[in-house]
Design an enzyme around this catalytic site. Structure first.
Site, PDB file in Angstrom:
ATOM      1  N   TYR A  72      73.932  44.137  69.374  1.00 18.90           N
ATOM      2  CA  TYR A  72      74.911  43.786  70.410  1.00 18.90           C
ATOM      3  C   TYR A  72      74.392  44.162  71.794  1.00 18.90           C
ATOM      4  O   TYR A  72      74.524  43.415  72.747  1.00 18.90           O
ATOM      5  CB  TYR A  72      76.240  44.499  70.134  1.00 18.90           C
ATOM      6  CG  TYR A  72      77.363  44.001  71.019  1.00 18.90           C
ATOM      7  CD1 TYR A  72      78.229  43.003  70.570  1.00 18.90           C
ATOM      8  CD2 TYR A  72      77.547  44.513  72.304  1.00 18.90           C
ATOM      9  CE1 TYR A  72      79.238  42.524  71.387  1.00 18.90           C
ATOM     10  CE2 TYR A  72      78.561  44.032  73.119  1.00 18.90           C
ATOM     11  CZ  TYR A  72      79.407  43.040  72.656  1.00 18.90           C
ATOM     12  OH  TYR A  72      80.401  42.566  73.466  1.00 18.90           O
ATOM     13  N   PHE A 124      74.441  18.804  91.274  1.00 13.42           N
ATOM     14  CA  PHE A 124      74.693  18.294  89.919  1.00 13.42           C
ATOM     15  C   PHE A 124      76.208  18.288  89.675  1.00 13.42           C
ATOM     16  O   PHE A 124      76.936  19.069  90.278  1.00 13.42           O
ATOM     17  CB  PHE A 124      73.978  19.193  88.911  1.00 13.42           C
ATOM     18  CG  PHE A 124      74.074  18.692  87.499  1.00 13.42           C
ATOM     19  CD1 PHE A 124      73.448  17.519  87.122  1.00 13.42           C
ATOM     20  CD2 PHE A 124      74.794  19.391  86.539  1.00 13.42           C
ATOM     21  CE1 PHE A 124      73.534  17.048  85.817  1.00 13.42           C
ATOM     22  CE2 PHE A 124      74.882  18.927  85.230  1.00 13.42           C
ATOM     23  CZ  PHE A 124      74.250  17.756  84.875  1.00 13.42           C
ATOM     24  N   ASP A 125      76.687  17.409  88.774  1.00 14.05           N
ATOM     25  CA  ASP A 125      78.151  17.264  88.658  1.00 14.05           C
ATOM     26  C   ASP A 125      78.884  18.540  88.222  1.00 14.05           C
ATOM     27  O   ASP A 125      79.959  18.824  88.739  1.00 14.05           O
ATOM     28  CB  ASP A 125      78.566  16.033  87.837  1.00 14.05           C
ATOM     29  CG  ASP A 125      77.887  15.930  86.488  1.00 14.05           C
ATOM     30  OD1 ASP A 125      77.234  16.906  86.095  1.00 14.05           O
ATOM     31  OD2 ASP A 125      78.015  14.877  85.828  1.00 14.05           O
ATOM     32  N   ASP A 215      69.132  25.727  91.909  1.00 15.14           N
ATOM     33  CA  ASP A 215      69.612  25.198  90.639  1.00 15.14           C
ATOM     34  C   ASP A 215      68.336  24.724  89.945  1.00 15.14           C
ATOM     35  O   ASP A 215      67.794  23.659  90.231  1.00 15.14           O
ATOM     36  CB  ASP A 215      70.601  24.054  90.872  1.00 15.14           C
ATOM     37  CG  ASP A 215      71.133  23.471  89.561  1.00 15.14           C
ATOM     38  OD1 ASP A 215      70.620  23.849  88.492  1.00 15.14           O
ATOM     39  OD2 ASP A 215      72.045  22.631  89.611  1.00 15.14           O
ATOM     40  N   ALA A 217      67.076  23.966  86.834  1.00 17.77           N
ATOM     41  CA  ALA A 217      66.947  23.379  85.488  1.00 17.77           C
ATOM     42  C   ALA A 217      65.547  22.799  85.242  1.00 17.77           C
ATOM     43  O   ALA A 217      64.973  22.990  84.187  1.00 17.77           O
ATOM     44  CB  ALA A 217      68.003  22.294  85.285  1.00 17.77           C
ATOM     45  N   LYS A 258      66.646  22.526  79.662  1.00 17.34           N
ATOM     46  CA  LYS A 258      65.631  21.646  80.244  1.00 17.34           C
ATOM     47  C   LYS A 258      64.288  22.374  80.232  1.00 17.34           C
ATOM     48  O   LYS A 258      63.647  22.450  79.204  1.00 17.34           O
ATOM     49  CB  LYS A 258      66.036  21.211  81.657  1.00 17.34           C
ATOM     50  CG  LYS A 258      67.110  20.141  81.710  1.00 17.34           C
ATOM     51  CD  LYS A 258      68.487  20.665  81.466  1.00 17.34           C
ATOM     52  CE  LYS A 258      69.575  19.657  81.770  1.00 17.34           C
ATOM     53  NZ  LYS A 258      70.657  20.229  82.549  1.00 17.34           N
ATOM     54  N   HIS A 450      84.126   8.456  81.417  1.00 18.51           N
ATOM     55  CA  HIS A 450      82.943   7.874  80.771  1.00 18.51           C
ATOM     56  C   HIS A 450      82.694   8.386  79.360  1.00 18.51           C
ATOM     57  O   HIS A 450      82.154   7.677  78.528  1.00 18.51           O
ATOM     58  CB  HIS A 450      81.696   8.076  81.638  1.00 18.51           C
ATOM     59  CG  HIS A 450      81.392   9.494  81.981  1.00 18.51           C
ATOM     60  ND1 HIS A 450      82.170  10.224  82.857  1.00 18.51           N
ATOM     61  CD2 HIS A 450      80.421  10.332  81.569  1.00 18.51           C
ATOM     62  CE1 HIS A 450      81.679  11.436  82.949  1.00 18.51           C
ATOM     63  NE2 HIS A 450      80.619  11.534  82.185  1.00 18.51           N
TER      64      HIS A 450
HETATM   65  C1  LIG Z   1      71.896  20.226  83.104  1.00 22.11           C
HETATM   66  C2  LIG Z   1      72.087  20.705  84.463  1.00 22.11           C
HETATM   67  C3  LIG Z   1      73.076  21.645  84.790  1.00 22.11           C
HETATM   68  C4  LIG Z   1      74.090  22.146  83.774  1.00 22.11           C
HETATM   69  O1  LIG Z   1      73.494  22.741  82.698  1.00 22.11           O
HETATM   70  P1  LIG Z   1      74.099  22.713  81.216  1.00 22.11           P
HETATM   71  O2  LIG Z   1      73.143  23.519  80.427  1.00 22.11           O
HETATM   72  O3  LIG Z   1      74.175  21.283  80.788  1.00 22.11           O
HETATM   73  O4  LIG Z   1      75.457  23.326  81.269  1.00 22.11           O
HETATM   74  C5  LIG Z   1      73.149  22.080  86.089  1.00 22.11           C
HETATM   75  N1  LIG Z   1      72.307  21.625  87.038  1.00 22.11           N
HETATM   76  C6  LIG Z   1      71.359  20.711  86.759  1.00 22.11           C
HETATM   77  C7  LIG Z   1      70.452  20.250  87.839  1.00 22.11           C
HETATM   78  C8  LIG Z   1      71.215  20.220  85.475  1.00 22.11           C
HETATM   79  O5  LIG Z   1      70.283  19.290  85.221  1.00 22.11           O
END
Ligand SMILES: *Cc1c(COP(=O)(O)O)cnc(C)c1O
Length: 458
Positions: A72, A124-125, A215, A217, A258, A450
């Site tokens: 843990y 990102f959304d 951000d 990813a 990613k 969507h």
């Molecule tokens: C995929 C992504 C996110 C969100 O990540 P999740 O692991 O899907 O929750 C945030 N910012 C960018 C640029 C992404 O490509």
């Protein structure tokens, strides 16, 4: 003679995929109400819905799965990940979370207040969602070139310094706690941001006491583009470039699905002790104790290895070459694709591909459905259905770009799959004039339609 590129790995385990017939696919997509999200994965031959969490792990990553320490608190697997994140980013503090949006949820709980303004390059959304949910505002400062699919620019993810300056000039400075640099810029089509731009944006922000959060990813892919396209980086390793990039920021959130080369996971890394302490409290509430944050020990171990593998030049070269190859092959066939080709996906320009379908009948979605029926390929619409309705007038919003995204999972498909994809696209392109009608909505949810929308053929 220069030898052609070939994958820097061989295959040790295979996952069979079912090759269905056109008749089967016509039936399945009808049953799925012409929504590709409703298909079962067994009904798909090549799945390009997303590159998120869909890549293949290496033998060394699987070995870490067996070595996972599920304690843990203070597990060995956490130590490995903690060391890797700090070594790569140079940041002082690390917090694990179960995926990227969870990292955003935790960090923004500590950093975003009602009325705050968070500038950035096409957020990102989920990032935007977490800002707006806290009654903050995400302001897009991406350069204008990003929105023209025919214009070549090596770094279409760049932030426009004039746009940023005007956000700073026109708002109380204490309302702008930080700025987000998304690398690569997903929403703009996986387009990279240059080091020069990152440096200039960082300098401007630091002058005004605005923090810079990445951000991250697809940061490794971004560093690969910097190495190839920007003066002064040819002889630097990807890891050196990443370290320099992070030095211009104060922290990062990352979806490890990613460039972490794992199926699930998320990262927060920070320099500021106060923000870290604040974020830890939210992490314990939302994600889990600070040495696992929603991840299994085995998954943290696999991520620690995956982070380094994603920084390997040969891996990145094969990854990016594969995506570029697909895009260039399609362009060669005359298929309208967004240029330059981004890091993780090829985007079809549906307005140019099927202008014969009325835009009210969802051009990009129609094209994505055709691609599925003809070739068993699952892609995703980034067009009118995704853009949803205006919250006030409830009219459909028609975005400037109607795109179909073909996202390529990492280390998953072969060169032959790319040949197959390009040939399938050419076949559909050659008969594009026959496409006269599209689809109409028979049911939709009030928001995020969507994912669950039901359509019928016109
Ligand atoms: C995929 C992504 C996110 C969100 O990540 P999740 O692991 O899907 O929750 C945030 N910012 C960018 C640029 C992404 O490509």
């Amino acid at each position: 003679m220069q030898l052609p590129y070939a994958e820097p790995y061989r295959i040790k385990m295979v996952e069979p995929i079912y090759q269905s017939t056109i008749e089967e696919r016509k039936k399945w997509i009808k049953e799925a109400h012409y929504n590709l999200f409703n298909l079962k994965s067994d009904q798909v031959y090549i799945d390009l819905l997303t590159d998120s969490g869909t890549g293949a792990m290496s033998d060394r990553q699987w070995a870490e799965v067996m070595l996972g320490d599920e304690s843990y608190a203070g597990s060995r697997s956490f130590q490995k990940l903690d060391n890797a994140v700090k070594d790569i980013t140079g940041y002082k503090y690390f917090i694990p979370s179960h995926q990227g949006r969870a990292a955003e949820n935790v960090l923004f709980s500590a950093m975003v207040k009602e009325g705050d303004i968070i500038p950035g390059n096409s957020h990102f959304d989920t990032t935007k969602g977490h800002i707006e949910f806290r009654k903050g505002q995400a302001i897009d400062c991406t350069i204008d070139e990003a929105y023209d699919t025919d214009v070549y620019h090596p770094f279409k993810g760049n932030i426009d310094l004039k746009k940023l300056q005007s956000v700073i000039d026109n708002n109380p400075i204490d309302k702008i706690p930080f700025l987000i640099i998304t690398v690569t810029c997903n929403t703009a089509g996986g387009q990279p941001v240059s080091m020069q731009n990152i440096k200039a944006v960082s300098a401007l922000c630091r002058r005004h006491g605005i923090k810079v959060i990445f951000d991250a990813a697809r940061y490794a892919e971004n560093c690969f583009f910097i190495k190839g396209r920007e003066d002064g980086y040819k002889d630097k390793t990807i890891q050196e470039i990443a370290r320099e990039m992070y030095s211009y920021g104060d922290g990062m959130t990352m979806s490890a699905k990613k460039d972490g080369l794992v199926n699930m996971g998320g990262i927060i890394a920070l320099n500021d002790e106060d923000i870290y302490n604040n974020a830890v409290t939210f992490n314990i509430m939302y994600e889990g104790f600070v040495t696992y944050g929603g991840m299994s020990g085995r998954d943290m171990g696999a991520l620690a290895v995956g982070l380094y593998e994603a920084l390997d030049y040969d891996y990145l070269a094969s990854r990016i070459t594969q995506v570029q190859y697909l895009g260039e092959k399609m362009a060669e066939f005359g298929v309208p694709v967004q240029k330059p080709i981004g890091g993780h996906a090829v985007y079809l320009d549906a307005n140019k591909f099927v202008p014969t379908i009325p835009k009210e009948e969802f051009r990009a979605q129609s094209l994505a459905i055709e691609l599925y029926i003809i070739a068993g390929i699952r892609s995703v619409e980034i067009g009118t259905i995704l853009a949803d309705r205006d919250p006030v007038t409830r009219e459909n919003r028609y975005p400037e770009l109607e795109l179909v995204r073909l996202a390529i999972p990492r280390r998953t498909y072969t060169h032959n799959h790319m040949e197959y994809l390009a040939a399938a696209l050419k076949r559909i392109y050659d008969t594009r004039h026959e496409a006269k009608s599209g689809y109409r909505i028979v049911w939709e949810a009030p928001i995020m339609r969507h994912f669950t929308v039901k359509l019928d053929k016109i």
